[in-house]
Design a protein around this motif. Structure first.
Motif, PDB file in Angstrom:
ATOM      1  N   LYS A 133     -41.900  -0.974  31.311  1.00  0.00           N
ATOM      2  CA  LYS A 133     -40.557  -1.572  31.371  1.00  0.00           C
ATOM      3  C   LYS A 133     -40.427  -2.483  32.594  1.00  0.00           C
ATOM      4  CE  LYS A 133     -38.032   1.187  28.361  1.00  0.00           C
ATOM      5  NZ  LYS A 133     -37.216   0.599  27.283  1.00  0.00           N
ATOM      6  N   GLY A 144     -46.937  -9.794  21.091  1.00  0.00           N
ATOM      7  CA  GLY A 144     -45.801 -10.547  21.629  1.00  0.00           C
ATOM      8  C   GLY A 144     -44.866  -9.775  22.540  1.00  0.00           C
ATOM      9  N   ARG A 145     -45.319  -8.640  23.087  1.00  0.00           N
ATOM     10  CA  ARG A 145     -44.403  -7.841  23.901  1.00  0.00           C
ATOM     11  C   ARG A 145     -43.920  -8.571  25.148  1.00  0.00           C
ATOM     12  NH1 ARG A 145     -47.610  -2.169  23.698  1.00  0.00           N
ATOM     13  NH2 ARG A 145     -49.344  -3.559  23.220  1.00  0.00           N
ATOM     14  N   TYR A 193     -43.104 -11.568  25.560  1.00  0.00           N
ATOM     15  CA  TYR A 193     -41.960 -12.476  25.330  1.00  0.00           C
ATOM     16  C   TYR A 193     -40.648 -11.755  25.636  1.00  0.00           C
ATOM     17  CZ  TYR A 193     -45.128 -15.627  22.764  1.00  0.00           C
ATOM     18  OH  TYR A 193     -46.148 -16.464  22.405  1.00  0.00           O
ATOM     19  N   SER A 194     -40.555 -10.496  25.185  1.00  0.00           N
ATOM     20  CA  SER A 194     -39.337  -9.728  25.465  1.00  0.00           C
ATOM     21  C   SER A 194     -39.200  -9.491  26.965  1.00  0.00           C
ATOM     22  CB  SER A 194     -39.370  -8.373  24.739  1.00  0.00           C
ATOM     23  OG  SER A 194     -39.174  -8.535  23.351  1.00  0.00           O
ATOM     24  N   ARG A 204     -37.931 -12.660  28.707  1.00  0.00           N
ATOM     25  CA  ARG A 204     -36.497 -12.915  28.532  1.00  0.00           C
ATOM     26  C   ARG A 204     -35.656 -11.957  29.371  1.00  0.00           C
ATOM     27  NH1 ARG A 204     -33.916 -13.366  22.899  1.00  0.00           N
ATOM     28  NH2 ARG A 204     -32.203 -14.106  24.185  1.00  0.00           N
ATOM     29  N   LEU A 205     -36.071 -10.696  29.401  1.00  0.00           N
ATOM     30  CA  LEU A 205     -35.304  -9.723  30.191  1.00  0.00           C
ATOM     31  C   LEU A 205     -35.330 -10.091  31.671  1.00  0.00           C
ATOM     32  CD1 LEU A 205     -36.275  -6.371  28.445  1.00  0.00           C
ATOM     33  CD2 LEU A 205     -34.087  -7.588  28.327  1.00  0.00           C
ATOM     34  N   ARG A 213     -31.647 -10.903  32.066  1.00  0.00           N
ATOM     35  CA  ARG A 213     -30.936  -9.696  32.490  1.00  0.00           C
ATOM     36  C   ARG A 213     -31.079  -9.456  33.981  1.00  0.00           C
ATOM     37  NH1 ARG A 213     -31.738  -4.934  28.620  1.00  0.00           N
ATOM     38  NH2 ARG A 213     -30.764  -6.549  27.347  1.00  0.00           N
ATOM     39  N   ARG A 243     -39.707 -21.307  26.043  1.00  0.00           N
ATOM     40  CA  ARG A 243     -38.348 -20.939  25.641  1.00  0.00           C
ATOM     41  C   ARG A 243     -38.029 -19.488  25.985  1.00  0.00           C
ATOM     42  NH1 ARG A 243     -36.991 -21.445  20.360  1.00  0.00           N
ATOM     43  NH2 ARG A 243     -34.861 -21.714  21.078  1.00  0.00           N
ATOM     44  N   GLN A 266     -31.545 -20.873  18.275  1.00  0.00           N
ATOM     45  CA  GLN A 266     -31.009 -19.752  19.052  1.00  0.00           C
ATOM     46  C   GLN A 266     -30.952 -20.097  20.540  1.00  0.00           C
ATOM     47  OE1 GLN A 266     -34.599 -20.418  18.412  1.00  0.00           O
ATOM     48  NE2 GLN A 266     -34.217 -18.866  16.869  1.00  0.00           N
ATOM     49  N   PRO A 267     -29.985 -19.502  21.261  1.00  0.00           N
ATOM     50  CA  PRO A 267     -29.976 -19.702  22.705  1.00  0.00           C
ATOM     51  C   PRO A 267     -31.232 -19.070  23.298  1.00  0.00           C
ATOM     52  CG  PRO A 267     -28.384 -17.991  22.080  1.00  0.00           C
ATOM     53  CD  PRO A 267     -28.946 -18.555  20.813  1.00  0.00           C
TER      54      PRO A 267
END
Lengths: 569, 173
Positions: B59, B83-84, B86-87, B90-91, B95, B118, B147-148
């Motif tokens: 995490k 593709g993990r 990518y998440s 973005r986080l 976030r 992106r 998508q944003p």
């Protein structure tokens, strides 16, 4: 005849495409073709190995099959304009062998395309807004819904608007284009489920709660293949404003936790099963709370903009059941039989939904020739406001036929071989391509379907058996949805021979069930005999003539069928 | 393996200090996640920039307390199909508000550049030199997004509504 000008006005208006693409959509599709052209050039020059090329072509719906490359083209929500259907006919004629194959996911596949011609075929498709974006690969696949969306009398609202909102959101999504495995989403909005919601990775069922608001029941983890599961509800009511953020939270949870060590355990159904639906839901909710009120909260203006691009015909004011129609039914038994079988109620008075059977005797389920496609496009222009639908049962639909036109439409459909009145009967078989095309298959499946259409060619016999779905898969990947066939047939290989496992009692509707095995697998040449035995057993066992096959199986269980089938084997 | 930043091939100033190898003084280093977490106070107190190589099965929330002192977070694509990261990217951007260099490492190929940008990556250890040469073209392949995303691009739906508003404004005049 007084309303003829109405039809003409619609034909000449912008109604040619049912979902109107704008410049943004067209730019994206054109850029995609350019990208693929570059990728094919790099493959042909050897710069890309087949291994590296594979995931790239898959993202455009290009598979390598037994004999050639296969091109899968997306038909979002199974909605086609006549112009688009003519283009599908053109591609069949120009780049393939004169026919195309409609699939259980409301797509069309071409099985004989040459790699070097693929970019041109895609450019031709792009000229009418069609593409193979995300029809394969480990991404969110094209969304599916009720093939009668927008015309079914029992729907709450048109589910395609929601499906399109989600489709746009997941197209070339930067976070979710390399998921553990493919991800299929279906949206339904009617009491009777015609979209097979329960067998999807994610299903959204629009309904009204006790206080009259519309929202979605969210179901996850359905899927067939070697480990079949029906989807489980993780949220009974999701407000529509939250649909994109919730979908995003599910995808992110799956992307993080979905298994990547074993391709057969990588679908979300395994994650949901191993974690438990409740624990999975908890993960999703926790993730969702972090951003639910952010940029993905539904913008009503954006939704209205999408809804405005779905066009509906300018229906004439007509009465239901015109006297001339009743007269025509009395005058011609064949027409009457077809009416009773292939024509369904429409939400607008005076109109009907007409299903075109792509399951003629001896045919390949779901195949249509270029000539048939052209003729159907012409009929759609004349009689159905230029619109055609594709259903997951691999048949086509003319969704807006004036009831007074039905006799003419029937004669025209009959002339091109798509008026076999066997819709939902034992010969309306769903089948995967099987060993005739597919490199994954263990057995043939099309030839089994063809033999069954010959065995049950007598329509009176087939009609007496009533609604009876036979689904055939040529391997455990279950593309023919055999688990949810009333009679399911699965091809397996035993010591180099083709054998078939037969299941009974599966269903893919709102009361979905997985079929149960009737007994040991039988060899290829006995499959049709066994199906005949099962049909005969049903006729003896049914409580009333109108008790459906699947209800008899539910009431009696498998045992009496097993006895009948294996007594002499 | 060329490093691409701002669309150009650049020198990689960072030295990888893997496992128990000594961390050299005065030069920028990249250390594995376990090493950073074990020795964080000492590592971030060094006089030179420090970055971390963060695996894709851990995490990124664990990294949050250190983000303002890290100058590189390198995420890993063991294969381009996985593709993990990518998440995770973005986080980190959306976030946890990470603004430092976000580097894609591992199997980083041409046809993923735009997805990576992106998702919030701004540095790329490109596997094939030929792909690095055409980075700018490959990164500009698509001009339309639905998508944003973490790179702040304007999604189509917003552009559509802006166009509609502009048209209404013109009509009103």
């Amino acid at each position: 005849m007084t309303t003829a000008p109405v039809v003409k006005t619609v034909l000449e208006s912008e109604c040619k495409r049912m979902y109107l693409y704008d410049d943004f959509d067209r730019t994206l599709v054109t850029e995609r073709v350019a990208e693929f052209r570059d990728q094919v050039a790099r493959r042909l020059s050897g710069e890309l190995t087949e291994d590296e090329f594979k995931p790239l072509r898959l993202m455009n719906g290009v598979y390598l099959q037994l004999h050639a490359y296969m091109l899968r083209t997306s038909i979002p929500y199974g909605t086609l304009s006549s112009e688009q259907l003519r283009m599908l006919a053109h591609v069949a004629r120009r780049y393939d062998r004169g026919y195309g194959h409609f699939t259980t996911r409301q797509n069309i596949q071409y099985h004989w395309i040459k790699l070097e011609e693929l970019p041109d075929a895609m450019a031709d498709l792009a000229s009418v807004g069609m593409h193979g974006l995300q029809t394969s690969g480990n991404c969110v696949r094209n969304l599916t819904t009720d093939q009668w969306a927008g015309v079914a009398p029992d729907e709450l609202e048109d589910p395609r608007v929601w499906a399109e909102l989600i489709r746009q959101h997941v197209t070339l999504h930067p976070e979710f284009s390399f998921l553990p495995r493919k991800f299929k989403i279906a949206v339904g909005a009617s009491a009777h489920d015609r979209a097979a919601l329960a067998i999807h990775d994610l299903a959204l069922r629009l309904h009204r709660n006790a206080s009259g608001e519309t929202g979605f029941e969210v179901m996850v983890g359905g899927g067939l293949g070697r480990t079949p599961f029906l989807a489980k509800t993780i949220k009974p009511f999701l407000a529509t404003r939250d649909v994109l953020s919730y979908v995003e939270a599910i995808l992110r949870t799956y992307n993080e936790f979905g298994r990547r060590d074993n391709i057969y355990k990588a679908r979300i159904k395994i994650l949901v099963h191993e974690l438990g639906a409740e624990a999975f839901a908890k993960e999703v909710e926790a993730e969702w709370r972090n951003f639910k009120d952010g940029a993905l909260a539904l913008d009503p203006a954006a939704l209205a903009e999408i809804a405005s691009r779905f066009t509906y015909p300018a229906y004439a004011r007509l009465d239901d059941n015109p006297p001339a129609l009743a007269q025509a039914r009395r005058a011609d038994r064949d027409f009457d039989v077809w009416m009773g079988n292939s024509v369904a109620d429409h939400k607008i008075p005076g109109y009907a939904i007409v299903t075109l059977s792509l399951k003629p005797e001896g045919g390949t389920p779901g195949d249509a020739t270029a000539e048939q496609m052209d003729a159907i496009a012409d009929l759609a222009d004349r009689y159905s406001f230029s619109e055609i639908r594709v259903g997951h049962e691999q048949n086509l639909v003319l969704p807006h036929v004036a009831q007074r036109d039905l006799p003419e439409v029937w004669r025209a459909l009959d002339a091109i071989g798509v008026a076999t009145p066997n819709v939902n009967l034992i010969t309306d078989i769903i089948s995967c391509p099987g060993l005739d095309y597919c490199s994954l298959a263990n057995t043939r499946s099309i030839t089994i379907a063809q033999e069954l259409t010959r065995r049950f060619r007598n329509l009176d016999v087939a009609r007496d058996l009533g609604r009876l779905h036979v689904n055939i898969s040529g391997c455990i990947n279950a593309c023919g949805h055999h688990h949810v066939g009333h009679i399911g047939i699965l091809g397996v290989e035993k010591n180099g021979e083709e054998f078939f496992q037969i299941t009974l009692g599966g269903k893919a509707d709102e009361d979905a069930k997985l079929g149960a095995l009737v007994g040991p697998a039988v060899p290829y040449d006995q499959v049709a005999d066994v199906v005949e035995d099962i049909a005969a057993a049903y006729v003896e066992l049914r409580a009333r003539p109108d008790e459906l096959f699947v209800d008899t199986v539910k009431r009696t269980g498998i045992e009496p069928f097993r006895e009948r089938v294996y007594a002499t084997r | 393996m060329p490093l691409v930043k701002g669309g150009n091939i650049v020198d990689d100033r960072y030295v990888r200090a893997l496992d128990d190898a000594p961390v050299p003084d005065g030069v920028p280093v990249l250390v594995p996640a376990a090493r950073l977490l074990a020795d964080a106070d000492q590592l971030v107190a060094r006089k030179a920039p420090i970055g971390v190589i963060w695996p894709n099965n851990r995490k990124v929330a664990e990294l949050a307390p250190w983000l303002d002192r890290l100058s590189v977070v390198a995420l890993v694509f063991p294969t381009f199909r996985d593709g993990r990261a990518y998440s995770q990217a973005r986080l980190l951007r959306e976030r946890y508000g990470y603004r430092g260099e976000l580097r894609a490492t591992g199997e980083v190929l041409r046809d993923q550049f735009q997805f990576l940008l992106r998702a919030g990556f701004d540095a790329f250890e490109v596997k094939k030199p030929a792909d690095a040469q055409v980075f700018k073209q490959a990164a500009a392949r698509f001009s339309v997004f639905y998508q944003p995303s973490a790179d702040g691009g304007v999604p189509v739906q917003r552009r559509r509504l802006q166009t509609a508003t502009a048209e209404r404004a013109r009509e009103a005049v």
